[in-house]
Write a protein that holds these residues in place. Structure first.
Motif, PDB file in Angstrom:
ATOM      1  N   ARG A  96       0.813  -1.214   0.000  1.00 59.45           N
ATOM      2  CA  ARG A  96       0.000   0.000   0.000  1.00 59.45           C
ATOM      3  C   ARG A  96       0.850   1.269   0.000  1.00 59.45           C
ATOM      4  O   ARG A  96       0.380   2.338  -0.411  1.00 59.45           O
ATOM      5  N   LEU A  97       2.095   1.164   0.472  1.00 61.09           N
ATOM      6  CA  LEU A  97       2.948   2.342   0.496  1.00 61.09           C
ATOM      7  C   LEU A  97       3.244   2.859  -0.907  1.00 61.09           C
ATOM      8  O   LEU A  97       3.533   4.050  -1.089  1.00 61.09           O
ATOM      9  N   TYR A  98       3.192   1.981  -1.898  1.00 61.51           N
ATOM     10  CA  TYR A  98       3.462   2.419  -3.279  1.00 61.51           C
ATOM     11  C   TYR A  98       2.480   3.513  -3.699  1.00 61.51           C
ATOM     12  O   TYR A  98       2.882   4.530  -4.277  1.00 61.51           O
ATOM     13  N   GLU A  99       1.209   3.321  -3.390  1.00 61.22           N
ATOM     14  CA  GLU A  99       0.214   4.334  -3.739  1.00 61.22           C
ATOM     15  C   GLU A  99       0.216   5.481  -2.730  1.00 61.22           C
ATOM     16  O   GLU A  99      -0.023   6.628  -3.095  1.00 61.22           O
ATOM     17  N   ASN A 100       0.480   5.183  -1.456  1.00 62.95           N
ATOM     18  CA  ASN A 100       0.487   6.249  -0.450  1.00 62.95           C
ATOM     19  C   ASN A 100       1.572   7.280  -0.719  1.00 62.95           C
ATOM     20  O   ASN A 100       1.425   8.449  -0.342  1.00 62.95           O
ATOM     21  N   TRP A 101       2.663   6.859  -1.355  1.00 58.88           N
ATOM     22  CA  TRP A 101       3.769   7.773  -1.621  1.00 58.88           C
ATOM     23  C   TRP A 101       3.685   8.435  -2.992  1.00 58.88           C
ATOM     24  O   TRP A 101       4.621   9.121  -3.392  1.00 58.88           O
ATOM     25  N   ARG A 102       2.603   8.235  -3.693  1.00 54.15           N
ATOM     26  CA  ARG A 102       2.386   8.942  -4.960  1.00 54.15           C
ATOM     27  C   ARG A 102       1.578  10.203  -4.659  1.00 54.15           C
ATOM     28  O   ARG A 102       0.355  10.220  -4.734  1.00 54.15           O
ATOM     29  N   PHE A 103       2.298  11.253  -4.303  1.00 56.67           N
ATOM     30  CA  PHE A 103       1.646  12.485  -3.867  1.00 56.67           C
ATOM     31  C   PHE A 103       1.223  13.320  -5.070  1.00 56.67           C
ATOM     32  O   PHE A 103       1.837  13.261  -6.149  1.00 56.67           O
ATOM     33  N   ALA A 104       0.177  14.104  -4.838  1.00 56.59           N
ATOM     34  CA  ALA A 104      -0.276  15.008  -5.895  1.00 56.59           C
ATOM     35  C   ALA A 104       0.741  16.115  -6.148  1.00 56.59           C
ATOM     36  O   ALA A 104       0.794  16.674  -7.242  1.00 56.59           O
ATOM     37  N   LYS A 105       1.552  16.411  -5.150  1.00 58.46           N
ATOM     38  CA  LYS A 105       2.546  17.471  -5.271  1.00 58.46           C
ATOM     39  C   LYS A 105       3.938  16.860  -5.320  1.00 58.46           C
ATOM     40  O   LYS A 105       4.401  16.278  -4.336  1.00 58.46           O
ATOM     41  N   GLY A 106       4.589  16.985  -6.461  1.00 57.03           N
ATOM     42  CA  GLY A 106       5.994  16.611  -6.565  1.00 57.03           C
ATOM     43  C   GLY A 106       6.278  15.238  -7.121  1.00 57.03           C
ATOM     44  O   GLY A 106       7.381  14.996  -7.627  1.00 57.03           O
ATOM     45  N   SER A 107       5.362  14.280  -7.049  1.00 53.90           N
ATOM     46  CA  SER A 107       5.634  12.925  -7.530  1.00 53.90           C
ATOM     47  C   SER A 107       5.550  12.881  -9.056  1.00 53.90           C
ATOM     48  O   SER A 107       4.690  13.528  -9.667  1.00 53.90           O
ATOM     49  N   ARG A 108       6.418  12.073  -9.648  1.00 56.72           N
ATOM     50  CA  ARG A 108       6.462  11.952 -11.109  1.00 56.72           C
ATOM     51  C   ARG A 108       7.020  10.587 -11.468  1.00 56.72           C
ATOM     52  O   ARG A 108       7.867  10.042 -10.732  1.00 56.72           O
ATOM     53  N   PRO A 109       6.599   9.990 -12.574  1.00 62.31           N
ATOM     54  CA  PRO A 109       7.210   8.736 -13.038  1.00 62.31           C
ATOM     55  C   PRO A 109       8.665   8.946 -13.421  1.00 62.31           C
ATOM     56  O   PRO A 109       9.043   9.998 -13.963  1.00 62.31           O
ATOM     57  N   ARG A 110       9.477   7.937 -13.141  1.00 66.16           N
ATOM     58  CA  ARG A 110      10.907   8.052 -13.440  1.00 66.16           C
ATOM     59  C   ARG A 110      11.461   6.700 -13.839  1.00 66.16           C
ATOM     60  O   ARG A 110      10.994   5.659 -13.348  1.00 66.16           O
ATOM     61  N   LEU A 111      12.440   6.721 -14.692  1.00 66.84           N
ATOM     62  CA  LEU A 111      13.092   5.489 -15.115  1.00 66.84           C
ATOM     63  C   LEU A 111      14.174   5.105 -14.115  1.00 66.84           C
ATOM     64  O   LEU A 111      14.866   5.965 -13.566  1.00 66.84           O
ATOM     65  N   SER A 112      14.308   3.799 -13.873  1.00 61.75           N
ATOM     66  CA  SER A 112      15.380   3.287 -13.029  1.00 61.75           C
ATOM     67  C   SER A 112      15.617   1.836 -13.403  1.00 61.75           C
ATOM     68  O   SER A 112      14.819   1.211 -14.111  1.00 61.75           O
ATOM     69  N   SER A 113      16.724   1.294 -12.893  1.00 60.47           N
ATOM     70  CA  SER A 113      17.090  -0.092 -13.188  1.00 60.47           C
ATOM     71  C   SER A 113      16.785  -1.023 -12.027  1.00 60.47           C
ATOM     72  O   SER A 113      17.201  -2.177 -12.042  1.00 60.47           O
ATOM     73  N   HIS A 114      16.052  -0.551 -11.038  1.00 59.43           N
ATOM     74  CA  HIS A 114      15.776  -1.360  -9.850  1.00 59.43           C
ATOM     75  C   HIS A 114      14.591  -2.293 -10.092  1.00 59.43           C
ATOM     76  O   HIS A 114      13.603  -1.911 -10.731  1.00 59.43           O
ATOM     77  N   HIS A 115      14.705  -3.521  -9.582  1.00 62.49           N
ATOM     78  CA  HIS A 115      13.614  -4.500  -9.584  1.00 62.49           C
ATOM     79  C   HIS A 115      13.006  -4.631 -10.984  1.00 62.49           C
ATOM     80  O   HIS A 115      11.837  -4.301 -11.222  1.00 62.49           O
ATOM     81  N   ARG A 116      13.800  -5.164 -11.876  1.00 61.15           N
ATOM     82  CA  ARG A 116      13.365  -5.305 -13.260  1.00 61.15           C
ATOM     83  C   ARG A 116      12.312  -6.394 -13.445  1.00 61.15           C
ATOM     84  O   ARG A 116      11.708  -6.479 -14.516  1.00 61.15           O
ATOM     85  N   ASP A 117      12.108  -7.223 -12.414  1.00 61.71           N
ATOM     86  CA  ASP A 117      11.094  -8.264 -12.540  1.00 61.71           C
ATOM     87  C   ASP A 117       9.673  -7.723 -12.413  1.00 61.71           C
ATOM     88  O   ASP A 117       8.706  -8.451 -12.658  1.00 61.71           O
ATOM     89  N   ILE A 118       9.514  -6.461 -12.053  1.00 60.48           N
ATOM     90  CA  ILE A 118       8.204  -5.847 -11.904  1.00 60.48           C
ATOM     91  C   ILE A 118       7.789  -5.198 -13.220  1.00 60.48           C
ATOM     92  O   ILE A 118       8.610  -4.607 -13.931  1.00 60.48           O
ATOM     93  N   ASP A 119       6.516  -5.307 -13.542  1.00 62.35           N
ATOM     94  CA  ASP A 119       5.974  -4.675 -14.745  1.00 62.35           C
ATOM     95  C   ASP A 119       5.974  -3.168 -14.554  1.00 62.35           C
ATOM     96  O   ASP A 119       5.132  -2.612 -13.835  1.00 62.35           O
ATOM     97  N   LYS A 120       6.928  -2.477 -15.193  1.00 60.86           N
ATOM     98  CA  LYS A 120       7.046  -1.033 -15.035  1.00 60.86           C
ATOM     99  C   LYS A 120       5.926  -0.274 -15.731  1.00 60.86           C
ATOM    100  O   LYS A 120       5.700   0.906 -15.433  1.00 60.86           O
ATOM    101  N   THR A 121       5.239  -0.911 -16.650  1.00 60.80           N
ATOM    102  CA  THR A 121       4.095  -0.250 -17.276  1.00 60.80           C
ATOM    103  C   THR A 121       2.943  -0.141 -16.295  1.00 60.80           C
ATOM    104  O   THR A 121       2.239   0.880 -16.231  1.00 60.80           O
TER     105      THR A 121
END
Length: 324
Positions: A96-121
């Motif tokens: 649940r923290l994944y959605e809790n930390w997606r704030f309306a102010k300041g949050s943005r999608p970003r590319l990274s190489s962490h945990h490639r087994d997760i569907d980044k789409t």
């Protein structure tokens, strides 16, 4: 298995609401920011950080406070906060923290190489900038959420040409390759993705004991209770105040502890209390020590000693005269 939090979560900063700002919510958010500031100031006393951390804490945003408070609520100790601020890779068993930390102010999608087994789409990695976290990056794992603080924000994928921050981010990556340590906002951490910090691991597995084992365990626990009850206080008091009579002692061993499961916030950290001295203590400490007053009994003792010495000398002189 769904984790249940006994402690109610603080209000999420940055979430748009239909009504105006609630004074009670704003007051709780400010209390949360004050608590997180104190945590960072305490760990800054014992740990080694880059310069500027204490000054940055004064500009801590509500969104940054929510992230660090959520980590503390999931078992983070003050000693572990050092690695978080220095870029340690943290895994939390709470999706649940994944959605809790997606704030309306300041949050943005970003590319990274962490945990490639997760569907980044479906679960893109989310970045956010702040005075303390500098560049916060978090995403989903198979069982929960991961988060990591970075020294230099990167904007890969947002611009065609790399910016100065992108070049600095590449330099941080070179430092990581050489030192095998993450480069965080306020130092280096050995807690990498391969050796992460693991908070709130779901390890509790319900199991049952066979009747003979349960009876033997119950007898042993009752014997321990009786011995502790007798040795802790006198026998008279032990008889007057017996321990609570619990039917199933063995069953209590399988129950999960509430809250932080017995782990204190400060753990084994070097925490000391600083208090303003009282006026009386300040006056006593500021006084200059003078010569000690001579006690009457001391003067009488000295006169008696001088009298005995004088008498011994007279007797010695007479003996010498007789011998002569």
């Amino acid at each position: 298995m769904e984790r249940k939090h006994t402690r109610a979560p603080f209000p999420r900063a940055g979430r748009p609401g239909k009504a105006g700002p609630d004074p009670g919510v704003a007051r709780q958010a400010e209390e949360q920011r004050r608590r997180v500031r104190l945590m960072i100031e305490i760990t800054a006393r014992a740990g080694a950080y880059r310069k500027g951390l204490v000054a940055a804490v004064r500009r801590l945003s509500p969104e940054e406070a929510v992230i660090l408070a959520d980590l503390e609520r999931n078992g983070l100790q003050v000693t572990q906060l050092h690695d978080v601020l220095c870029g340690g890779h943290v895994l939390v068993d709470d999706p649940r923290l994944y959605e809790n930390w997606r704030f309306a102010k300041g949050s943005r999608p970003r590319l990274s190489s962490h945990h490639r087994d997760i569907d980044k789409t479906r679960y893109p990695d989310i970045g956010m900038r702040g005075q303390v976290v500098r560049e916060k990056l978090h995403g989903r794992t198979a069982q929960g959420t991961w988060v990591q603080l970075e020294k230099t924000p990167a904007a890969f994928g947002e611009r065609k040409l790399p910016s100065l921050n992108d070049l600095r981010h590449l330099m941080d990556y070179v430092v990581y390759r050489v030192t095998r340590s993450n480069v965080g906002p306020w130092g280096l951490s050995r807690m990498t993705e391969r050796r992460p910090m693991y908070l709130s691991p779901i390890l509790a597995v319900p199991t049952s004991l066979t009747p003979p084992v349960a009876r033997s365990l119950t007898r042993a626990l009752r014997r321990i209770e009786e011995e502790d009850d007798v040795t802790a206080v006198s026998r008279d008091l032990a008889a007057r105040f017996p321990p609570p009579d619990r039917e199933d002692l063995a069953g209590e061993l399988g129950r999960a502890l509430s809250g932080r499961a017995g782990r204190g916030l400060f753990g084994s950290s070097d925490v000391w209390v600083t208090e303003t001295p009282s006026r009386s203590a300040a006056e006593v400490l500021s006084e200059r020590p003078g010569p000690p007053a001579t006690a009457p009994w001391t003067e009488r003792t000295r006169r008696a000693e001088r009298t005995r010495e004088a008498g011994g000398a007279d007797r010695g002189g007479g003996a010498e005269g007789e011998a002569a």
